[in-house]
Design an enzyme around this catalytic site. Structure first.
Site, PDB file in Angstrom:
ATOM      1  N   HIS A 225       4.227  -0.476  -0.584  1.00 54.24           N
ATOM      2  CA  HIS A 225       5.939  -0.976   0.421  1.00 54.24           C
ATOM      3  C   HIS A 225       4.485  -2.010   1.502  1.00 54.24           C
ATOM      4  O   HIS A 225       3.469  -2.188   1.083  1.00 54.24           O
ATOM      5  CB  HIS A 225       5.932  -0.774   1.726  1.00 54.24           C
ATOM      6  CG  HIS A 225       5.400   0.316   2.420  1.00 54.24           C
ATOM      7  ND1 HIS A 225       4.253   1.678   2.195  1.00 54.24           N
ATOM      8  CD2 HIS A 225       5.032   0.041   3.734  1.00 54.24           C
ATOM      9  CE1 HIS A 225       3.818   1.960   3.061  1.00 54.24           C
ATOM     10  NE2 HIS A 225       3.973   1.237   3.966  1.00 54.24           N
TER      11      HIS A 225
ATOM     12  N   ASP B 108      -4.794 -10.253  -0.544  1.00 52.71           N
ATOM     13  CA  ASP B 108      -3.919 -11.437  -0.794  1.00 52.71           C
ATOM     14  C   ASP B 108      -2.692 -11.133  -2.150  1.00 52.71           C
ATOM     15  O   ASP B 108      -2.832 -11.557  -2.663  1.00 52.71           O
ATOM     16  CB  ASP B 108      -3.881 -12.669  -0.202  1.00 52.71           C
ATOM     17  CG  ASP B 108      -2.417 -13.787  -0.321  1.00 52.71           C
ATOM     18  OD1 ASP B 108      -1.124 -12.707   1.048  1.00 52.71           O
ATOM     19  OD2 ASP B 108      -2.094 -14.425  -0.175  1.00 52.71           O
ATOM     20  N   HIS B 109      -0.845 -10.763  -1.462  1.00 53.05           N
ATOM     21  CA  HIS B 109      -0.047 -10.396  -3.024  1.00 53.05           C
ATOM     22  C   HIS B 109      -0.642  -9.159  -4.129  1.00 53.05           C
ATOM     23  O   HIS B 109      -0.858  -9.377  -5.117  1.00 53.05           O
ATOM     24  CB  HIS B 109       0.038 -12.219  -3.517  1.00 53.05           C
ATOM     25  CG  HIS B 109       0.760 -12.064  -2.425  1.00 53.05           C
ATOM     26  ND1 HIS B 109       0.119 -13.602  -1.319  1.00 53.05           N
ATOM     27  CD2 HIS B 109       2.112 -12.897  -2.891  1.00 53.05           C
ATOM     28  CE1 HIS B 109       1.304 -13.916  -0.960  1.00 53.05           C
ATOM     29  NE2 HIS B 109       2.332 -13.544  -1.992  1.00 53.05           N
TER      30      HIS B 109
ATOM     31  N   GLU C  54      -1.587  -4.756  11.613  1.00 53.34           N
ATOM     32  CA  GLU C  54      -0.436  -3.806  10.372  1.00 53.34           C
ATOM     33  C   GLU C  54       1.049  -4.363  10.208  1.00 53.34           C
ATOM     34  O   GLU C  54       1.619  -4.997   9.771  1.00 53.34           O
ATOM     35  CB  GLU C  54      -0.309  -3.101  10.032  1.00 53.34           C
ATOM     36  CG  GLU C  54       0.096  -2.434   8.778  1.00 53.34           C
ATOM     37  CD  GLU C  54      -0.700  -0.858   8.541  1.00 53.34           C
ATOM     38  OE1 GLU C  54      -1.314  -0.542   7.369  1.00 53.34           O
ATOM     39  OE2 GLU C  54       0.539  -0.103   9.373  1.00 53.34           O
TER      40      GLU C  54
ATOM     41  N   CYS D 234       5.586   5.064   5.351  1.00 48.24           N
ATOM     42  CA  CYS D 234       3.927   4.783   4.555  1.00 48.24           C
ATOM     43  C   CYS D 234       3.504   5.567   2.872  1.00 48.24           C
ATOM     44  O   CYS D 234       2.297   5.176   3.205  1.00 48.24           O
ATOM     45  CB  CYS D 234       2.840   3.600   5.864  1.00 48.24           C
ATOM     46  SG  CYS D 234       2.941   3.053   6.000  1.00 48.24           S
TER      47      CYS D 234
ATOM     48  N   HIS E 236       3.403  -4.980   3.709  1.00 47.02           N
ATOM     49  CA  HIS E 236       2.815  -5.617   5.166  1.00 47.02           C
ATOM     50  C   HIS E 236       2.132  -6.874   5.066  1.00 47.02           C
ATOM     51  O   HIS E 236       1.340  -7.488   4.462  1.00 47.02           O
ATOM     52  CB  HIS E 236       1.492  -4.056   5.972  1.00 47.02           C
ATOM     53  CG  HIS E 236       1.873  -2.937   6.565  1.00 47.02           C
ATOM     54  ND1 HIS E 236       3.356  -2.821   6.670  1.00 47.02           N
ATOM     55  CD2 HIS E 236       2.195  -2.040   5.744  1.00 47.02           C
ATOM     56  CE1 HIS E 236       3.725  -1.098   7.011  1.00 47.02           C
ATOM     57  NE2 HIS E 236       2.778  -1.034   5.972  1.00 47.02           N
TER      58      HIS E 236
ATOM     59  N   HIS F 222       0.613  -1.409   0.045  1.00 45.12           N
ATOM     60  CA  HIS F 222      -0.187  -0.296  -0.057  1.00 45.12           C
ATOM     61  C   HIS F 222       0.804   0.772  -0.118  1.00 45.12           C
ATOM     62  O   HIS F 222       1.869   1.037  -0.205  1.00 45.12           O
ATOM     63  CB  HIS F 222      -0.752  -0.188   1.422  1.00 45.12           C
ATOM     64  CG  HIS F 222      -0.417   0.400   2.676  1.00 45.12           C
ATOM     65  ND1 HIS F 222      -1.341  -0.009   3.412  1.00 45.12           N
ATOM     66  CD2 HIS F 222       1.212  -0.050   3.259  1.00 45.12           C
ATOM     67  CE1 HIS F 222      -0.750   0.745   4.610  1.00 45.12           C
ATOM     68  NE2 HIS F 222       1.102   0.647   4.138  1.00 45.12           N
TER      69      HIS F 222
HETATM   70 NI    NI Z   1       2.418   1.079   5.409  1.00 43.71          NI
END
Ligand code: NI
Length: 136
Positions: A40, A80-81, A125, A34, A42, A15
């Site tokens: 990047h 996911d992914h 997160e 972020c 999580h 995200h």
């Molecule tokens: Ni983040």
């Protein structure tokens, strides 16, 4: 007698936190890493809790196989992914913070889970940062 049953799930997603109304400098000052332009990832951990009365005949609150299928379809298959900003319509105009992701997940699961049962989601997160939403 109210009882709660929970199931854990996991997904990896990328995200970028960014508010279009703010300048690049304001965004970086607020969101830090972020806000990284190139995204990047999580490792999100999710706990889905269903609360209500146990069925006196079956002894179940909810069929966990059914619950796991809904979580797979609504959360894992969807996120996911994925790059949440680019791949997921839910976040086209919604900043994919942990808070907003938790609300989106709650709404998706709420539409599946029988209405007489209460629903709560907790989204991690990071190992230390998590948010909780129960629809209120
Ligand atoms: Ni983040």
């Amino acid at each position: 007698m109210e009882i709660a049953v929970s199931r854990k799930a996991h997904f990896n997603a990328a995200h970028r936190l960014h508010v279009p109304l703010w300048t690049d400098e304001e965004n970086f000052a607020f969101f830090g890493n972020c806000n990284n332009k190139n995204y990047h990832g999580h490792n999100y951990d999710l706990i889905v809790t269903v609360i209500g009365e146990v069925d006196p005949i079956s002894g179940y609150l909810i069929d966990m196989k059914q619950l796991s299928t809904w979580i797979k379809q609504e959360v894992e298959d969807a996120f996911d992914h994925k790059n949440l900003n680019l791949d997921c319509d839910e976040f086209k105009n919604l900043n994919p913070t942990a808070e907003n992701i938790a609300v989106v997940i709650w709404n998706k699961l709420r539409s599946k889970i029988p209405t007489h049962l209460k629903l709560k989601v907790i989204l991690y997160e990071t190992e230390r940062n998590f948010v909780e939403y129960n629809g209120n």
